[in-house]
Write an enzyme that holds these catalytic residues in place. Structure first.
Site, PDB file in Angstrom:
ATOM      1  N   TRP A  40       1.953  -7.285  12.675  1.00  0.00           N
ATOM      2  CA  TRP A  40       1.476  -6.844  11.345  1.00  0.00           C
ATOM      3  C   TRP A  40       2.572  -6.130  10.560  1.00  0.00           C
ATOM      4  CZ3 TRP A  40      -2.875  -6.258   8.201  1.00  0.00           C
ATOM      5  CH2 TRP A  40      -2.842  -5.187   7.301  1.00  0.00           C
ATOM      6  N   ASP A  43       3.576  -1.616   3.971  1.00  0.00           N
ATOM      7  CA  ASP A  43       4.520  -1.159   2.935  1.00  0.00           C
ATOM      8  C   ASP A  43       6.008  -1.411   3.216  1.00  0.00           C
ATOM      9  OD1 ASP A  43       2.087   0.100   2.752  1.00  0.00           O
ATOM     10  OD2 ASP A  43       2.888   2.111   2.634  1.00  0.00           O
ATOM     11  N   PHE A 102       4.953   6.805   9.437  1.00  0.00           N
ATOM     12  CA  PHE A 102       4.395   6.252   8.201  1.00  0.00           C
ATOM     13  C   PHE A 102       5.515   6.060   7.165  1.00  0.00           C
ATOM     14  CE2 PHE A 102      -0.473   7.179   8.192  1.00  0.00           C
ATOM     15  CZ  PHE A 102      -0.604   6.502   9.383  1.00  0.00           C
ATOM     16  N   SER A 103       5.104   5.635   5.976  1.00  0.00           N
ATOM     17  CA  SER A 103       6.072   5.190   4.966  1.00  0.00           C
ATOM     18  C   SER A 103       7.055   6.274   4.554  1.00  0.00           C
ATOM     19  CB  SER A 103       5.332   4.683   3.730  1.00  0.00           C
ATOM     20  OG  SER A 103       4.843   3.405   4.024  1.00  0.00           O
ATOM     21  N   ARG A 171       2.037  12.394   2.257  1.00  0.00           N
ATOM     22  CA  ARG A 171       2.885  11.373   2.896  1.00  0.00           C
ATOM     23  C   ARG A 171       3.721  10.571   1.902  1.00  0.00           C
ATOM     24  NH1 ARG A 171      -2.398   9.851   3.689  1.00  0.00           N
ATOM     25  NH2 ARG A 171      -3.094   8.104   2.418  1.00  0.00           N
ATOM     26  N   ASP A 172       4.591   9.723   2.504  1.00  0.00           N
ATOM     27  CA  ASP A 172       5.372   8.700   1.817  1.00  0.00           C
ATOM     28  C   ASP A 172       6.510   9.289   0.963  1.00  0.00           C
ATOM     29  OD1 ASP A 172       3.339   7.182   2.956  1.00  0.00           O
ATOM     30  OD2 ASP A 172       2.237   6.930   1.078  1.00  0.00           O
ATOM     31  N   GLU A 226      -0.602   7.339  -3.215  1.00  0.00           N
ATOM     32  CA  GLU A 226       0.269   6.941  -2.113  1.00  0.00           C
ATOM     33  C   GLU A 226       1.606   6.442  -2.673  1.00  0.00           C
ATOM     34  OE1 GLU A 226      -2.445   5.673   1.571  1.00  0.00           O
ATOM     35  OE2 GLU A 226      -2.275   4.061   0.120  1.00  0.00           O
ATOM     36  N   TRP A 309      -5.086  -4.124   1.123  1.00  0.00           N
ATOM     37  CA  TRP A 309      -5.942  -3.593   2.194  1.00  0.00           C
ATOM     38  C   TRP A 309      -7.327  -4.207   2.097  1.00  0.00           C
ATOM     39  CZ3 TRP A 309      -3.654  -1.384   6.036  1.00  0.00           C
ATOM     40  CH2 TRP A 309      -2.465  -0.692   5.830  1.00  0.00           C
TER      41      TRP A 309
HETATM   42  C1  FRU Z   1       0.024   2.671   2.038  1.00  0.00           C
HETATM   43  C2  FRU Z   1      -0.082   3.521   3.292  1.00  0.00           C
HETATM   44  C3  FRU Z   1       0.809   4.748   3.185  1.00  0.00           C
HETATM   45  C4  FRU Z   1       1.052   5.097   4.617  1.00  0.00           C
HETATM   46  C5  FRU Z   1       1.142   3.740   5.261  1.00  0.00           C
HETATM   47  C6  FRU Z   1       0.657   3.698   6.681  1.00  0.00           C
HETATM   48  O1  FRU Z   1      -0.296   1.338   2.222  1.00  0.00           O
HETATM   49  O2  FRU Z   1      -1.446   3.897   3.491  1.00  0.00           O
HETATM   50  O3  FRU Z   1       0.260   5.798   2.425  1.00  0.00           O
HETATM   51  O4  FRU Z   1       2.216   5.837   4.811  1.00  0.00           O
HETATM   52  O5  FRU Z   1       0.367   2.863   4.463  1.00  0.00           O
HETATM   53  O6  FRU Z   1       0.938   2.474   7.284  1.00  0.00           O
END
Ligand code: FRU
Length: 496
Positions: A40, A43, A102-103, A171-172, A226, A309
């Site tokens: 899979w 991002d 994560f991202s 995050r991110d 995000e 998603w």
């Molecule tokens: C966006 C997200 C980010 C997160 C990542 C996790 O698609 O939800 O906010 O860091 O995917 O895989």
């Protein structure tokens, strides 16, 4: 034979990938888009030019074609179009990133490549308590291939002065440099559950200070922002975000989550970004979490996740899921941000199937354009018609149609799927009375990206035809459509 979970225990992620990638059924696997070797992806991450190469990472779970504890896959390219696979760069192996890397983003400093990403830890949800801890962590590479996580991790934690909603979304991080200092935007949520972006400042990428809330949602702008990006292009600035929870408004915001830009100006003194309203970046079905980077020649590039998603992803049955978009450029044109394909993509062109000027009064299909991957370019004059429909079909069981109505300027993307039995539509707007249409379409096994009038409008979608026999049908609406400069290019594979 060992089972998958035994393999997962015994093998490194790269060994697992090498042992399993030949099991992937490639019927819908892209030839000129980045996709996971097996498993899979979501991002794009860490998009950066460093050490004379482009680096792109992406959220990755190798063990199943569905989301799981996130790793970072890594690809590199000298020319932005031919890519090389690299070992998995990050995976969860520390207490602060135990449930996922994560991202995040990448930047070059003193000849090293730094990655700033979110360490994600799941907590058992209890009433009144957060269900996660999210902090920002740093990893560094000297050779651009192997990454070491900083001993100072996590390098950014949620500032005490900022309260978030119950879920502690934080995050991110996306980092950039300005006047010799580093800045990072991080996506978050306010205590009353609307999206916000926090900006942090650093001299060295390791020690960070919270600067300010850079921007926050108003009205129907979502409960969580995000993947924020600060983008600079053609002397203009934008905040690019992927808000969750924006409700449909007529023909806008019809996807589960959105990706938008807001144009404005960063005030580095206060840490506030003064900006206008949301502008949708891609009007199709499948586009999320885009990330930008600067080229050595000063352009701003963007790659997004060509998926959404909770959508149907039939390729999961084949052992892989999801892909990136082609790289796009950000430009300022007619007071707007537009995103044409990156100019480097022309280097992928191989055989050209050119069609002489065509005057069409009825459905026309061009036999020479029946390829499952390639790039279609054509200009249409609608002066003597009410509009045009361009159908991408495969045995007529799955069809994607782009319809342009001259009088209203309405553009409709229609996706009919035999598998789901559904017909869905997405919309965009050209000026009313539009008479000229310039179309560039990238078709790659299970995706279509439509660039209208050199990126004025972009619409991306996944598409799962049952057969390899593709047909492109041009259908004038009430009148005569003239086509000029019609050419279908076969494109090179991006991996050797
Ligand atoms: C966006 C997200 C980010 C997160 C990542 C996790 O698609 O939800 O906010 O860091 O995917 O895989």
């Amino acid at each position: 034979m060992s089972t998958m979970s035994e393999e997962k225990e015994q093998l490194t992620p790269d060994e697992f990938i090498a042992a399993n990638e030949s099991k992937v059924n490639k019927r819908w696997y892209p030839r000129f888009h980045i996709a996971p070797r097996v498993g899979w992806c979501n991002d794009p991450n860490g998009f950066a030019y460093a050490g004379g190469k482009y680096h792109l990472f992406y959220q990755y779970y190798p063990y199943e074609p569905k989301w799981g504890p996130m790793h970072w896959a890594h690809v590199t390219s000298k020319d932005l179009v031919h890519w090389e696979r690299q070992p998995v760069a990050l995976f969860p192996d520390h207490p602060y990133d135990a449930d996922g890397c994560f991202s995040g983003s990448g930047i070059e400093k003193d000849g090293k490549l730094y990655l700033l990403y979110t360490g994600h830890v799941d907590l058992l949800k209890k009433p009144g308590q957060p269900d996660r801890i999210e902090t920002q962590a740093l990893a560094v590479s000297v050779d651009g291939v192997h990454f070491e996580k900083s001993e100072k991790n996590p390098v950014i934690t949620l500032p005490e002065s900022v309260s978030t909603g119950e879920d502690h979304h934080f995050r991110d991080p996306k980092v950039w440099q300005h006047n010799g200092r580093y800045y990072a935007v991080v996506g978050a949520q306010t205590a009353d559950e609307v999206g916000q972006v926090l900006v942090f400042e650093s001299e060295n990428l390791e020690d960070w200070q919270f600067k300010h809330v850079m921007a926050k949602a108003h009205g129907n702008q979502g409960f969580m922002w995000e993947c924020p990006n600060f983008a600079e292009f053609d002397g203009h600035e934008a905040l690019i975000l992927s808000p969750q929870g924006v409700k449909p408004e007529g023909q806008r915001y019809l996807n589960l989550h959105q990706s938008v830009s807001m144009l404005g100006k960063m005030d580095y003194e206060s840490g506030i970004f003064y900006h206008d309203a949301f502008h949708i970046l891609d009007h199709g079905f499948d586009f999320y979490a885009p990330q930008v980077t600067q080229t050595p020649d000063g352009r701003c590039l963007m790659i997004g996740w060509l998926a959404m998603w909770e959508s149907a992803m039939p390729e999961q049955a084949d052992g892989w899921a999801c892909q990136m978009t082609v790289p796009r450029e950000l430009h300022y044109r007619k007071d707007r941000l537009v995103t044409p394909p990156a100019k480097e993509l022309m280097a992928l062109r191989k055989a050209a199937h050119t069609t002489p000027e065509l005057v069409m009064t009825e459905e026309t299909s061009i036999a020479d354009w029946s390829y499952e991957t390639g790039e279609l370019c054509a200009d249409f004059d609608l002066t003597e018609a009410e509009g045009l429909a361009v159908h991408f079909t495969a045995g007529f069981d799955d069809t994607v149609s782009l319809m342009v109505e001259k009088q209203s300027g309405l553009v409709t993307l229609v996706r009919k799927s035999a598998a789901t039995g559904r017909k869905e539509e997405r919309y965009a707007q050209l000026p009313a009375g539009v008479t000229h249409l310039s179309l560039r379409v990238f078709e790659d096994r299970s995706s279509l990206e439509f660039f209208i009038n050199d990126g004025d409008i972009v619409m991306s979608t996944r598409f799962y035809p049952k057969t390899e026999e593709r047909v492109i049908v041009l259908e004038p609406q009430e009148g005569t459509v003239h086509m000029t400069d019609g050419v279908f290019y076969e494109l090179d594979d991006i991996f050797a």
